[in-house]
Design a protein around this motif. Sequence first.
Motif, PDB file in Angstrom:
ATOM      1  N   VAL A  95       0.842  -1.198   0.000  1.00  0.00           N
ATOM      2  CA  VAL A  95       0.000   0.000   0.000  1.00  0.00           C
ATOM      3  C   VAL A  95       0.879   1.250   0.000  1.00  0.00           C
ATOM      4  O   VAL A  95       0.630   2.208  -0.743  1.00  0.00           O
ATOM      5  CB  VAL A  95      -0.943   0.011   1.224  1.00  0.00           C
ATOM      6  N   ALA A  96       1.936   1.248   0.818  1.00  0.00           N
ATOM      7  CA  ALA A  96       2.864   2.382   0.860  1.00  0.00           C
ATOM      8  C   ALA A  96       3.577   2.555  -0.475  1.00  0.00           C
ATOM      9  O   ALA A  96       3.762   3.681  -0.948  1.00  0.00           O
ATOM     10  CB  ALA A  96       3.874   2.188   1.981  1.00  0.00           C
ATOM     11  N   ALA A  97       3.956   1.437  -1.103  1.00  0.00           N
ATOM     12  CA  ALA A  97       4.627   1.517  -2.402  1.00  0.00           C
ATOM     13  C   ALA A  97       3.696   2.101  -3.459  1.00  0.00           C
ATOM     14  O   ALA A  97       4.101   2.918  -4.295  1.00  0.00           O
ATOM     15  CB  ALA A  97       5.100   0.124  -2.827  1.00  0.00           C
ATOM     16  N   ASN A  98       2.437   1.678  -3.429  1.00  0.00           N
ATOM     17  CA  ASN A  98       1.442   2.218  -4.356  1.00  0.00           C
ATOM     18  C   ASN A  98       1.293   3.719  -4.174  1.00  0.00           C
ATOM     19  O   ASN A  98       1.310   4.496  -5.146  1.00  0.00           O
ATOM     20  CB  ASN A  98       0.101   1.508  -4.120  1.00  0.00           C
ATOM     21  N   LEU A  99       1.182   4.164  -2.920  1.00  0.00           N
ATOM     22  CA  LEU A  99       0.996   5.591  -2.649  1.00  0.00           C
ATOM     23  C   LEU A  99       2.237   6.395  -3.004  1.00  0.00           C
ATOM     24  O   LEU A  99       2.135   7.514  -3.513  1.00  0.00           O
ATOM     25  CB  LEU A  99       0.631   5.803  -1.181  1.00  0.00           C
ATOM     26  N   ASN A 100       3.413   5.854  -2.754  1.00  0.00           N
ATOM     27  CA  ASN A 100       4.642   6.574  -3.107  1.00  0.00           C
ATOM     28  C   ASN A 100       4.749   6.794  -4.617  1.00  0.00           C
ATOM     29  O   ASN A 100       5.226   7.844  -5.066  1.00  0.00           O
ATOM     30  CB  ASN A 100       5.865   5.822  -2.585  1.00  0.00           C
ATOM     31  N   SER A 101       4.286   5.816  -5.401  1.00  0.00           N
ATOM     32  CA  SER A 101       4.282   5.993  -6.854  1.00  0.00           C
ATOM     33  C   SER A 101       3.304   7.092  -7.264  1.00  0.00           C
ATOM     34  O   SER A 101       3.594   7.899  -8.157  1.00  0.00           O
ATOM     35  CB  SER A 101       3.903   4.673  -7.543  1.00  0.00           C
ATOM     36  N   LEU A 102       2.148   7.137  -6.612  1.00  0.00           N
ATOM     37  CA  LEU A 102       1.173   8.182  -6.907  1.00  0.00           C
ATOM     38  C   LEU A 102       1.663   9.552  -6.443  1.00  0.00           C
ATOM     39  O   LEU A 102       1.402  10.565  -7.098  1.00  0.00           O
ATOM     40  CB  LEU A 102      -0.163   7.854  -6.232  1.00  0.00           C
ATOM     41  N   ILE A 103       2.383   9.586  -5.317  1.00  0.00           N
ATOM     42  CA  ILE A 103       2.928  10.854  -4.818  1.00  0.00           C
ATOM     43  C   ILE A 103       3.913  11.444  -5.820  1.00  0.00           C
ATOM     44  O   ILE A 103       3.911  12.657  -6.067  1.00  0.00           O
ATOM     45  CB  ILE A 103       3.599  10.655  -3.444  1.00  0.00           C
TER      46      ILE A 103
END
Length: 327
Positions: A95-103
């Motif tokens: 989930v953190a990896a997904n959000l970091n890509s979106l960030i």
Amino acid sequence: MNPFGKFRCLRDNAKSALLASLEIYNKPQLAYRDECFVILLANAWELCVKAILSKNRVRIFYPKERDKPYLTLSLRDALNAAKPLFPTTVPYAPVAANLNSLIDYRNNAVHFYNEPGLGVLMYGLSQTAIINFRDIFIACFNQDIAEEVNLSLMPLSFRAPPDPIAFLRSNANSDNKFLSAYLHLISETTESLEKSGADTGRFLTVFSVSLQSTKKITSADVVAGVQTESPEGILLVDRKVDPNKSHPKLQRHVLAEIGPELKGVRFTSYAFQAIVWHYDIKDNPQYYWKPEHGGSSQYSPQLIAFVRGLTRSEIETSIANYRTRNQ
């Protein structure tokens, strides 16, 4: 000044931002749509994570600097602080990896600009972020955002829905440095999550219009992997998934993780089998796997999130229909 904020205000605003992002994305004609959508989606997640911190009495502000205003945590810092508070049903790492890509995409949209083609990849990352958001809301706040909006929108378009896996395949050797670097990052992140045993379906998933996962990045016919001979390049490789890793849960594991009661209904093995029967779980490879040479049925962690997301009415209907199935 309340250093923890008001978690109900943060929670409600997070939900409002998420719904606003969906409304923006589903408009048929809107310039700058992908950018506006991701900005709102990231905002929704930031407020959601801060609501988790606030609910658990964790400070959401940075230390006060002299002659400067109070500043709340950034999304990345808030996400790091919330790591020990994540529910077991929603694994933190993917989930953190997904959000970091979106960030990264959001920051480029705010301060610079993005390559147009990345909108296809944003579709897969963002749709996954929305499903993760729903599961977090259910687990942390006992609210199902799907009850307030139809997440199964049927988009009508002149083209087929975008396929991030096809996008990765067709752009693997792009001459565009920014695009190549971003795809390389996606590949590295996928490989890192796979090595750690994390569920990459929480990082990037291709969805059908009914919002049922049809291809995880690990189980797609072709996915992007890191080419070790050339750190700058991306190699397309075949990838097979061990179902013992993707579907490690036996029925007793599911019952233990959900507990003896769900939404006010006793959650027994009978109730579980009723849900499995009612929703044709055994016909859905995303949730179910049966060993070819005998053995117990095995379920994926996503099934636990699916079951937790059911309303009391849906659970009771499943049990009632299961009870009368042979009549």
